[in-house]
Enzyme design. Structure first.
Site, short mmCIF file in Angstrom:
data_model
loop_
_atom_site.label_atom_id
_atom_site.label_comp_id
_atom_site.label_asym_id
_atom_site.label_seq_id
_atom_site.Cartn_x
_atom_site.Cartn_y
_atom_site.Cartn_z
N HIS A 57 25.73 -20.83 2.43
CA HIS A 57 24.57 -19.93 2.50
C HIS A 57 23.31 -20.74 2.14
CE1 HIS A 57 21.96 -16.61 1.10
NE2 HIS A 57 22.78 -15.76 1.71
N ASP A 109 29.92 -21.04 -5.56
CA ASP A 109 29.14 -19.87 -5.18
C ASP A 109 30.15 -18.74 -4.95
OD1 ASP A 109 27.89 -17.83 -3.85
OD2 ASP A 109 27.06 -19.07 -2.24
N LYS A 113 26.40 -7.12 -4.97
CA LYS A 113 27.51 -7.25 -4.01
C LYS A 113 28.81 -6.72 -4.58
CE LYS A 113 25.63 -11.37 -1.69
NZ LYS A 113 24.95 -10.85 -0.52
N CYS A 125 21.73 -15.90 6.87
CA CYS A 125 21.34 -16.98 5.95
C CYS A 125 22.27 -18.18 6.03
CB CYS A 125 21.23 -16.50 4.51
SG CYS A 125 19.95 -15.28 4.27
#
Lengths: 433, 131
Positions: free
Chosen positions: A135, A212, A238, A378
């Site tokens: 990302h 991540d 999220k 992204c």
């Protein structure tokens, strides 16, 4: 359903449909009066009543700034905020409470490591290994750090089916490697990356690892001690929580040795006119008034997720993903991005050679009530690698159903019919030459 | 919110499938290309300006959704033969009106991509040209 062979779903793998009643927004209508099928969960998720009540409860009864007052409300807010930290600690099994830093989100967490650890530890010629599927939030901070320090960025290439090329990774790891920063789950391909193997190999080469975890912590059990990961970043929004809050987990020794990133209130021990001494962890990395209410809301979201069970959530999403994948893979001209269902988490992205992702997102919304993401999600370098400008992504969570997947498939077929070339000849207003 | 019939009107799909002046202009004096960073849609416009400040010829090329590509075709057809002054006074509102169906803010960006590219193109002489 037109042209799609009869498919079956294993309902024993699914969560009870009744949990949808906890999510008020799921009874909203969108588009031309369609009931919402929310399949954009990789971008952000919806909140159950339990989280909404926790948020309004703070504002109605207990809100004040934390760690400051000795009045009742400040004591109450501080206790709730620190309880939220304990929820996160338990969720990811951190050894120490102060290894959990509240930030504004995954992006802020990664930037904190890139600025603080990166600037203090990277020298010209040192190498940071990322991957082609990252990302933008796990690419751009490292590009900025590389520009400041002269560090060199390397990228793990992908296999043809959209997994990390682990042989190539072995070749990239050298004594110049100082950090490996990769996603646990790709937000575009859905690939579940072998993070345990990556961490073990990186440590053997003397490098640290940042994961991540924005797309993994909400959907899979994650244990930072079992993984032996050095840094882990994820977001509240999220995982059924509010936006504006996220977490940076870091090993105590690493966080202790790092300089503070943002300066301001809370992060200090003592301030003089020309100097300061930083506070101990975790305050050292929580300058300013923290995301108090979002953190408390995130804690309620964690309670909710744990009451359902992350293993059960993962099983539910895997079954929906397999169900969607099987249907989409039968559609002529549709290219599914990423690996087979057994290597992926709860999302499927796809592209058509002659129909743009916007058309899918628009018609799926307006006529079928299905919310999907259209664009580059992204991950522009990944899309460039795949040779496409944009894709359509359907991403699932614990409240989605096979019937919603059916609407997705029906909508995709409708878009395909709508935008099939018809040999149109426009009436010319002006000469063509 | 506009319905699908409005959004994808016949004349819009006509422009998408059978566009006006899609391609390359060998006699171009000016050109510009830009992307919509939200979705990666890209439009390039090449035009030939004559000494009287008139758009003698203009072509576009690009990749993207129906709205971004059909609106480019409509804009190019509209501006073909017009003067640079007329082009400069052709506002974003004029472009949205030319397209027709009411668009949500995110889809307006699709529609205005070619308009932005054309407004920049008249200020972007190609290397071997003097303006």
């Amino acid at each position: 359903m037109t042209d799609i062979a009869t498919r079956s779903v294993d309902r024993t793998a699914l969560l009870p449909v009744a949990l949808r009643n906890d999510f008020p927004i799921l009874s909203e209508e969108v588009g031309d009066g369609q009931r919402l099928a929310f399949l954009d969960n990789a971008a952000s998720t919806q909140r159950p009543r339990q989280v909404i009540d926790a948020l309004s409860g703070v504002y109605e009864r207990t809100y004040a700034n934390v760690h400051r007052g000795i009045h009742t409300l400040s004591e109450l807010s501080t206790e709730q905020y620190e309880t939220a930290r304990r929820s996160v600690q338990r969720l990811i099994n951190a050894r120490h409470l102060h290894e959990v830093i509240f930030t504004s989100g995954t992006t802020a967490s990664i930037n904190t490591v890139a600025r603080s650890w990166g600037d203090a530890n990277l020298r010209a010629g040192d190498e940071v290994i990322l991957s082609v599927m990252e990302h933008h939030s796990n690419l751009v901070p490292w590009q900025q750090t590389a520009e400041r320090t002269g560090a060199v960025l390397r990228h793990i290439p992908l296999t043809d089916d959209g997994r990390l090329d682990m042989e190539a990774f072995d070749g990239l790891l050298t004594d110049r490697t100082k950090l490996v920063a990769v996603a646990a789950v790709s937000n575009t391909l859905g690939t579940i990356n072998p993070v345990a193997e990556i961490i073990a190999k990186a440590h053997a080469a003397g490098a640290l690892v940042l994961i991540d975890a924005a797309q993994s912590v909400p959907h899979l059990p994650v244990d930072v001690q079992a993984l032996d990961v050095d840094f882990l970043a994820f977001s509240g929004h999220k995982m059924l929580g509010p936006s504006g809050v996220g977490v940076l987990y870091g090993k105590e020794a690493l966080l202790d040795a790092m300089p503070p990133f943002l300066g301001g209130g809370s992060m200090i021990n003592e301030v003089k006119l020309s100097s300061f001494t930083p506070a101990a962890l975790p305050a050292k990395f929580e300058a300013g008034t923290p995301p108090i209410v979002p953190a408390i809301g995130m804690s309620a979201a964690i309670d909710y997720l744990q009451s359902v069970g992350l293993d059960a959530i993962h099983r539910h999403e895997s079954e929906l993903t397999r169900y969607a994948y099987d249907a989409l893979s039968q559609i002529e001209g549709l290219r599914i991005l990423g690996p087979a269902p057994e290597h992926r988490a709860g999302l499927v992205s796809f592209a058509f050679d002659r129909i743009h992702a916007h058309e899918f997102a628009q018609v799926l919304n307006d006529q079928f009530g299905v919310a999907v993401r259209a664009g580059h999600h992204c991950t522009q370098p990944l899309h460039a690698h795949l040779g496409i400008a944009a894709s359509t992504r359907a991403s699932f969570y614990l409240y989605n159903t096979p019937e919603e997947v059916d609407r997705l498939i029906e909508g995709v077929l409708a878009v395909q019919r709508m935008f099939a070339p018809q040999g149109r000849q426009r009436k010319r207003r002006k000469p063509d030459e | 919110m506009p319905s699908e019939e409005e959004l994808y009107q016949e004349h819009i799909l006509d422009h998408y499938e059978d566009p006006f002046h899609r391609g390359h202009l060998t006699s171009a004096t000016h050109a510009h290309e830009d992307k919509n960073p939200l979705c990666g849609d890209v439009v390039r416009i090449e035009l030939e300006l004559n000494d009287e400040g008139k758009i003698k010829n203009v072509y576009f090329n690009g990749q993207g959704c129906v709205i971004s590509q059909a609106s480019a075709s409509m804009l190019i057809e509209e501006m073909y033969g017009k003067t640079v002054d007329e082009l400069k006074s052709f506002s974003a509102e004029d472009m949205l009106a030319l397209y027709g169906p009411r668009l949500t803010p995110n889809r307006q960006k699709c529609c205005l991509l070619s308009w932005k590219v054309l407004q920049s193109a008249v200020h972007s002489p190609l290397n071997d040209q003097k303006n």
